[in-house]
Structure formats: structure tokens, C-alpha cells
Enzyme design. Sequence first.
Site, PDB file in Angstrom:
ATOM      1  N   HIS A  61       0.814  -1.225   0.000  1.00  0.00           N
ATOM      2  CA  HIS A  61       0.000   0.000   0.000  1.00  0.00           C
ATOM      3  C   HIS A  61       0.844   1.270   0.000  1.00  0.00           C
ATOM      4  O   HIS A  61       0.400   2.309  -0.482  1.00  0.00           O
ATOM      5  CB  HIS A  61      -0.961   0.014   1.199  1.00  0.00           C
ATOM      6  CG  HIS A  61      -0.310   0.338   2.513  1.00  0.00           C
ATOM      7  ND1 HIS A  61       0.474  -0.562   3.210  1.00  0.00           N
ATOM      8  CD2 HIS A  61      -0.319   1.471   3.260  1.00  0.00           C
ATOM      9  CE1 HIS A  61       0.911  -0.001   4.324  1.00  0.00           C
ATOM     10  NE2 HIS A  61       0.451   1.241   4.379  1.00  0.00           N
ATOM     11  N   ASP A  62       2.063   1.195   0.517  1.00  0.00           N
ATOM     12  CA  ASP A  62       2.924   2.384   0.595  1.00  0.00           C
ATOM     13  C   ASP A  62       4.074   2.346  -0.404  1.00  0.00           C
ATOM     14  O   ASP A  62       5.045   3.100  -0.249  1.00  0.00           O
ATOM     15  CB  ASP A  62       3.493   2.533   2.009  1.00  0.00           C
ATOM     16  CG  ASP A  62       2.634   3.408   2.901  1.00  0.00           C
ATOM     17  OD1 ASP A  62       1.737   4.096   2.371  1.00  0.00           O
ATOM     18  OD2 ASP A  62       2.849   3.404   4.129  1.00  0.00           O
ATOM     19  N   LYS A  99       5.669   5.519  -1.611  1.00  0.00           N
ATOM     20  CA  LYS A  99       6.548   6.339  -0.776  1.00  0.00           C
ATOM     21  C   LYS A  99       7.994   6.285  -1.237  1.00  0.00           C
ATOM     22  O   LYS A  99       8.802   7.128  -0.834  1.00  0.00           O
ATOM     23  CB  LYS A  99       6.446   5.906   0.690  1.00  0.00           C
ATOM     24  CG  LYS A  99       5.222   6.470   1.394  1.00  0.00           C
ATOM     25  CD  LYS A  99       5.264   6.222   2.882  1.00  0.00           C
ATOM     26  CE  LYS A  99       4.069   6.891   3.560  1.00  0.00           C
ATOM     27  NZ  LYS A  99       4.033   6.603   5.007  1.00  0.00           N
ATOM     28  N   HIS A 118       2.138  10.079  -2.746  1.00  0.00           N
ATOM     29  CA  HIS A 118       2.537   8.667  -2.653  1.00  0.00           C
ATOM     30  C   HIS A 118       1.367   7.724  -2.897  1.00  0.00           C
ATOM     31  O   HIS A 118       1.550   6.624  -3.426  1.00  0.00           O
ATOM     32  CB  HIS A 118       3.195   8.374  -1.300  1.00  0.00           C
ATOM     33  CG  HIS A 118       2.246   7.991  -0.209  1.00  0.00           C
ATOM     34  ND1 HIS A 118       1.634   8.921   0.606  1.00  0.00           N
ATOM     35  CD2 HIS A 118       1.780   6.780   0.213  1.00  0.00           C
ATOM     36  CE1 HIS A 118       0.856   8.309   1.474  1.00  0.00           C
ATOM     37  NE2 HIS A 118       0.921   6.999   1.264  1.00  0.00           N
ATOM     38  N   HIS A 165      -5.960   4.199   0.294  1.00  0.00           N
ATOM     39  CA  HIS A 165      -5.957   3.962   1.736  1.00  0.00           C
ATOM     40  C   HIS A 165      -5.941   5.236   2.575  1.00  0.00           C
ATOM     41  O   HIS A 165      -6.088   5.174   3.804  1.00  0.00           O
ATOM     42  CB  HIS A 165      -4.786   3.047   2.138  1.00  0.00           C
ATOM     43  CG  HIS A 165      -3.432   3.638   1.921  1.00  0.00           C
ATOM     44  ND1 HIS A 165      -2.800   3.643   0.700  1.00  0.00           N
ATOM     45  CD2 HIS A 165      -2.569   4.242   2.787  1.00  0.00           C
ATOM     46  CE1 HIS A 165      -1.611   4.219   0.821  1.00  0.00           C
ATOM     47  NE2 HIS A 165      -1.451   4.593   2.070  1.00  0.00           N
ATOM     48  N   HIS A 166      -5.784   6.407   1.929  1.00  0.00           N
ATOM     49  CA  HIS A 166      -5.877   7.674   2.663  1.00  0.00           C
ATOM     50  C   HIS A 166      -7.161   8.434   2.344  1.00  0.00           C
ATOM     51  O   HIS A 166      -7.302   9.596   2.742  1.00  0.00           O
ATOM     52  CB  HIS A 166      -4.664   8.562   2.364  1.00  0.00           C
ATOM     53  CG  HIS A 166      -3.425   8.145   3.089  1.00  0.00           C
ATOM     54  ND1 HIS A 166      -3.284   8.261   4.455  1.00  0.00           N
ATOM     55  CD2 HIS A 166      -2.266   7.586   2.645  1.00  0.00           C
ATOM     56  CE1 HIS A 166      -2.094   7.806   4.818  1.00  0.00           C
ATOM     57  NE2 HIS A 166      -1.463   7.385   3.732  1.00  0.00           N
ATOM     58  N   ASP A 212      -3.845   0.702   8.691  1.00  0.00           N
ATOM     59  CA  ASP A 212      -2.776   1.678   8.478  1.00  0.00           C
ATOM     60  C   ASP A 212      -2.805   2.766   9.549  1.00  0.00           C
ATOM     61  O   ASP A 212      -1.763   3.143  10.097  1.00  0.00           O
ATOM     62  CB  ASP A 212      -2.928   2.289   7.085  1.00  0.00           C
ATOM     63  CG  ASP A 212      -1.811   3.254   6.746  1.00  0.00           C
ATOM     64  OD1 ASP A 212      -0.634   2.875   6.883  1.00  0.00           O
ATOM     65  OD2 ASP A 212      -2.112   4.396   6.331  1.00  0.00           O
TER      66      ASP A 212
END
Length: 460
Positions: free
Chosen positions: A317-318, A321, A346, A370-371, A399
Site C-alpha cells: 500500500h505504501d 513512498k 505517494h 488507503h488515505h 494503516d
Amino acid sequence: MSVAQNTFPLSELMISLTTALDMTEGQPPEHCIRCCWIGMHIGMQLELSEPELHDLFFTLLLKDAGCSSNAARICELYATDDLTFKRRYKTVGTSLSSVINFIVKNTGSEQSWTERILTTIDILKNGNDYAQELIQTRCTRGADVARELRFSEAVAQGIHSLDEHWNGQGRPEQRKGEAIPLFSRIALLAQVFDVFQMEHSIEEALQEIMARSGVWFDPKLVEVVEQLVENPRFLSGLKATDISQRVMNLPPAQAHLPLDDAYLECIVTAFGKIVDAKSPYTAGHSERVAVYTDLIARQLAISDADRIWLRRAALLHDIGKLGVSNAILDKPGKLDEAEWRAVQAHAAYTEQILYKLSPFKTLARMAGAHHEKLDGTGYPRGVNGDEISLMTRIITTADIFDALSAERPYRAAMPIDKALAIMEENLHTAIDPECFAALKKALNLLPDEYTQLPHSSDKT
């Protein structure tokens, strides 16, 4: 949740994942793919065997697999943006004056003038030791990643010795001449040629590698590149907009190596570690989010098959980044507006990377969102609850919990009960109540290695 079956070749997955490796080095898109095009043509000119070409192919694609591991240290030592630093460093000439000029111009960009002068003096005094440390870290981690991905020791050694020079003045082991693995010699030559032809021109790239022949590079390999640039098909392929497909058409990529679930899990886990290696504050983050995600999903009676793919989405998911500077990710103070936009990017990067992977197309939007928040104030799209899938809500909950309960650049790890209290205040706006309730139940089922999270009642 419907996902693609595991019938695609290993090469397709690796080619797609190089997007993330390019990001962490601050390189233009498809850098690793272009290096693969260059290096494979060198290998074919040398008439390497089929197994050798196979190993060379993956050495070239994964040459930067360890590069996220020194990003935070670069920011710490040089007080600068690691992505810009890495990109510019690859264009530095071989003379001492070029190196000193680079250090003076690129050290301390995040500091006051007084601090910058002191940092620059420290680099000029101890730069040799720092360079050894940074390259050793990257090379060791890159080789380990290759092994985790089940590639041969020849691939691992090819990545480990990427920065060795023909004259024995490279790093990390000062190997010389033919003591340097052939794959390493080819990969470094391909890397420098691509960097200079992208920054300048084919002609200047050729001049650069010829100037380094016998110093950095094996003279015989430089001669091969001199011949290749006379080949219109080689040059047109290097500049082609469909170079990814052209690399996919090379013989090693055509070898059909289907992935079973165990191997795919191995690959996803390895790239999750690449992401987490970028910052000391994200160490283990992806794995923990995957664990929390799976526990929440179990509580919500998500099917076994869907949980497997949901866990993979959580592990990656990241991945976006890797395209964000550690000067921002590890900043102890408040982010300014530009820095906050960079952090927000990201999530979109994650979606872009995963969408390129055949089996992850369905998961790309899920992981990249996811954000997002239920009230529509999240990012990258600002969608509201009706447009946020249950799978995304699960990852989001996991998260947020890990972000609160783990150590951050600006604070110590937060006790579980305090983290849960903060999350409860954000129900219906950022966090799905059903997922939150499942998390609270799931915390009682944590594996042993996750049961040491602090509580407010713990002594400090």
C-alpha cells in the site's frame, strides 16, 4: 473481489516493479528497463549462454533493489533531499574537482548557511568512509533482496558488486578487473550510459564511457557499446516509447516462468521490505499493516481467497513512498504545503505502480485509496464513503492503527488504548465503524511478536 490468475511470466512482474526502483533513485521513468535493454544487447554481443542471459536480465532489472536502504542515511549525513542527491550524483565526473564541486553544491540544502558549512567540512573530511558505508548498505541489501526473490547467487553477486570499478578503486570490496562479476561490469556500464544519454545525448554518453574505459569500465565492454551505437535498431529501441514491451520481447523475458501463490507472496513481501527500508520510522510498517488487515478481514468473514489478495495489497500500500524524499518523510517538524503535497502524492504513485502489474490491476485502486476518508476529505481523489470499498476501509483502519501505535519522527510510540481512543473520535469521518470494531476484537488475536505494543498502564 476478482483478481487475475497467476499465469503471467515472472519477467512481466519484475519489469513492472522497476517503476518503484526508479523512483527511489530519483531517476526518470524506465531507467532500469533502459539499462536492461543496453545490458542485454551487450550480453548478446558477447554471445552469453541462455542461462547467463537469464541471470543478466534480472541483474539489470533489479540492480537498484537495495537503494531504499541508504536513503535516510543520505539525508542524515548530507542534510539534503535524497532523491535529488542520488540523481545528480550519477552524473558527477571522475575527477576530484568534480566530486568536491558536487559535495559543495549538494550538501546541506536543508540547513542554515552556518550548519551547511559545518556539514560540508564534515563530508570533505569523512566522505570516503561515508561513501563506503552507503554503498556497502545498498549493495548488501540489494543482494539479499535478490536471494529473497529466489534468484541465483550470480544475480545476487552481480547486484552486490555494481559499484566496483575496473581499476580496483570502486566499492564495496575494491575488486579489480575480471575479479568483478561480469554482470556487475555490464550493469554499471549500462547505468552510466543511460544516465548520460538521458541527461545529455547518445554522443556525450559514449564520450563519457570511453573516458572511463580502463578506469571504471572493462575496455572490451566499452568497445561493444561503441559497436552497438552504430546499430539503428539498438538506438531506436532505446528511445522507443514502448521500450518496456521491447524488453519483454527479449529471449529471457519470453521464458515462461509462471508464479505460484507461494512465490508471488515471496515477491510481494520482498518489495514490502524495500518500501519499509526507506525510513527507520517505517521499519516493519507494511508487514504490520498486512497482519492487522488480515485479522480485521477474518473478523469480517472475508473469504480466504480474498484475504490473500487483500494482504498483498496491504503489503504494497505504501510502495509509492519510494518516490517521496526522506527529507520529508523523516522531518520531525510540521510539513509545509509543498511537502504535504509531496506526501499525498505517494497514494497516487502506489496506484500507478500496482496498475502496471497484471495480477494487481484490481487491487491498485484499493491500495492507492488507503488515505481516502468517509467524509470525502481524504486523498488522492477526495472520494466519499459510498465510493470507498470495504477492502480499502480495512487497509485504512489497519494503516491508521499502526501509524498511531508505532514510533514516528515527531513522537514516541503511542499506547494502544490511546491510539484506539483517537481512532474512535474519527469514526464515520475517516474510519469505518465496522472495521474499527473488528480491529478491537482482532487485537486479542495478535501473533506473539505483536503483543509487545505499549499500553498507557505500562511503565516508561
